[in-house]
Design an enzyme around this catalytic site. Sequence first.
Site, short mmCIF file in Angstrom:
data_model
loop_
_atom_site.label_atom_id
_atom_site.label_comp_id
_atom_site.label_asym_id
_atom_site.label_seq_id
_atom_site.Cartn_x
_atom_site.Cartn_y
_atom_site.Cartn_z
N GLU A 124 -30.35 38.89 29.02
CA GLU A 124 -30.72 37.77 28.15
C GLU A 124 -32.14 37.26 28.40
OE1 GLU A 124 -26.44 35.51 27.57
OE2 GLU A 124 -27.66 35.01 29.32
N PRO A 125 -33.14 38.10 28.19
CA PRO A 125 -34.50 37.62 28.43
C PRO A 125 -34.97 36.65 27.35
CG PRO A 125 -34.54 39.88 27.60
CD PRO A 125 -33.09 39.49 27.69
N GLY A 126 -35.65 35.61 27.75
CA GLY A 126 -36.24 34.67 26.80
C GLY A 126 -37.74 34.66 27.00
N ARG A 127 -38.15 34.08 28.13
CA ARG A 127 -39.58 33.94 28.44
C ARG A 127 -40.33 35.28 28.38
NH1 ARG A 127 -41.22 29.92 32.17
NH2 ARG A 127 -39.07 29.92 32.90
N ARG A 143 -44.24 21.36 30.47
CA ARG A 143 -43.97 22.15 31.69
C ARG A 143 -44.83 21.77 32.89
NH1 ARG A 143 -44.26 26.96 32.33
NH2 ARG A 143 -42.27 27.27 33.36
N TYR A 194 -42.47 20.88 35.91
CA TYR A 194 -42.28 21.92 36.94
C TYR A 194 -43.55 22.22 37.73
CZ TYR A 194 -38.87 23.01 33.22
OH TYR A 194 -37.93 22.95 32.23
N GLY A 236 -34.28 35.72 32.94
CA GLY A 236 -35.01 35.31 34.13
C GLY A 236 -36.24 36.12 34.49
N CYS A 253 -49.71 8.75 27.10
CA CYS A 253 -49.92 7.58 27.93
C CYS A 253 -49.17 7.72 29.25
CB CYS A 253 -49.44 6.38 27.13
SG CYS A 253 -50.32 4.93 27.55
N GLU A 254 -49.56 8.68 30.07
CA GLU A 254 -48.89 9.02 31.33
C GLU A 254 -49.91 9.66 32.24
OE1 GLU A 254 -45.43 9.62 32.34
OE2 GLU A 254 -44.56 8.86 30.47
N1 LLP Z 1 -29.54 33.08 29.90
C1 LLP Z 1 -29.14 31.89 30.38
C2 LLP Z 1 -27.71 31.64 30.54
C3 LLP Z 1 -30.08 30.92 30.71
O1 LLP Z 1 -29.66 29.76 31.19
C4 LLP Z 1 -31.45 31.18 30.51
C5 LLP Z 1 -32.46 30.17 30.83
C6 LLP Z 1 -31.83 32.43 29.99
C7 LLP Z 1 -30.84 33.36 29.70
C8 LLP Z 1 -33.25 32.80 29.70
O2 LLP Z 1 -34.06 32.75 30.83
P1 LLP Z 1 -35.53 33.36 30.77
O3 LLP Z 1 -35.42 34.82 30.52
O4 LLP Z 1 -36.27 32.68 29.68
O5 LLP Z 1 -36.11 33.04 32.09
N2 LLP Z 1 -37.36 25.23 30.72
C9 LLP Z 1 -37.59 26.07 31.89
C10 LLP Z 1 -36.74 27.30 31.87
C11 LLP Z 1 -35.26 27.00 31.81
C12 LLP Z 1 -34.43 28.24 31.69
C13 LLP Z 1 -33.00 27.90 31.48
N3 LLP Z 1 -32.16 29.01 31.25
C14 LLP Z 1 -39.06 26.42 31.96
O6 LLP Z 1 -39.82 25.97 31.11
O7 LLP Z 1 -39.50 27.12 32.87
#
Ligand code: LLP
Length: 422
Positions: free
Chosen positions: A281-284, A321, A325, A239, A352-353
């Site tokens: 659990e960082p992704g973004r 996105r 969002y 997050g 086409c949107e």
């Molecule tokens: N762990 C869990 C259980 C999650 O559900 C998520 C994201 C993450 C980790 C990673 O979150 P991050 O660090 O990336 O914020 N598609 C949306 C974001 C959806 C995130 C869903 N879960 C967007 O484009 O903003």
Amino acid sequence: MDKQELIFDGCSMTELAAKYGTPLYVMSESSILERCREIKKDFLEKYPNTRAAFACKAFQSLEICRIVTKEGLSLDTVSGGEIYTAFKAGVPMENLYFHGNNKSLEEIRMAVDYRVGRVVVDNLYELEALNDYAREKNVTMKILYRITPGVDSHTHKFISTGQLDSKFGIPLDTRVTGAYIKKALDMSNLELMGFHFHVGSQLAVNDSHLAALAVAVNLMRDVKNSLGFETQELNIGGGIGIHYVEGDHRPTVSEFLDPVMKELYDKCEKHGLAVPLVTIEPGRWIVGEAGITLYTVGSIKEIHNIRKYVGVDGGMADNPRPGLYEAKYNAVIANKMGLPTKEKVTIAGKCCESSDILIWDIELPEVESGDILAVFSTGAYNYSMASNYNRIPRPAVVMVKDGSDRLIVRRETYEDLIAKEI
Ligand code: LLP
């Protein structure tokens, strides 16, 4: 090299556009490594008994799996497809966390067959199915329970997940949690290690993590007192936010997590609890700013006194996105760096949107057909959320590092579009 060109991780973006075509996802390996190393230094090495799992949903490919694994990260996966990709990349399956609010029986079996490190169990249906199959295979699977801590996060409601009214996890109502935990402890082939929560995404501040942590530690205390269950692991989700446009703040690891860890240590001490293993659990945060998408400008349409639409050769198919969002992005003209901004335009995608607008009202130097537009911070949730809407082939992904480039995902072809059809 022309000084008016955009350089990213040592590479000219106009040269890459010419070499690989557009639209093109460009990922900076140096940026990804820098983030991984910050996590290592300021979290994994600073705090004993911690793990960091890269959330594959933000961006997964074989190469990314290999890069983050080499940097000492685990992986957060959320589907059979993500597990399979990690497996094919050679990631030790012990490193995987497997999430999902409705894992299919096939996926549950896959998690057991592949011996995934932790299954994050979301509901009783899954708990029983997992135990049944693990018993059949004579293995013990380690699990965490996903809890819904009942906290709001300050982010778009579609990416907020910690509130009570959520499709994810077990609501933290003392009447139900005790029963859930007893049930897990009674399962013959499951070992309950602890709990997981994820409060939301693109967060600039850690207040919801702190609130959720307080709830989780109270739960740890209550289940120790009532059931004698000692929580060994706590996964606090992802997050952490990044920079998209002016005003956005990407917190450092220390800024975001030090207060969370301090709170955990303090609260555990207060309640006489052993500090559990903590996973993030960082992704973004790891890949978001590492990505740039390159487009070629085509049609330019001026509606007198209203707006100027600049059409590019991609759009919601490669970046859904903005439409989903109302996400905001910043961009430059890669071949006109350093030129003063001259006009306010709107960047329109080719789908086409009417909602296929990548950026509303951005100031750019004079835009001409053939210019290369570079949109920043597209490394997370772009390639991973791309579609073939309007039968548009997905772009290629190129990894750049210190002036060299390599293709990590080839561009889809029209043949790919019909390859599965009968
Ligand atoms: N762990 C869990 C259980 C999650 O559900 C998520 C994201 C993450 C980790 C990673 O979150 P991050 O660090 O990336 O914020 N598609 C949306 C974001 C959806 C995130 C869903 N879960 C967007 O484009 O903003």
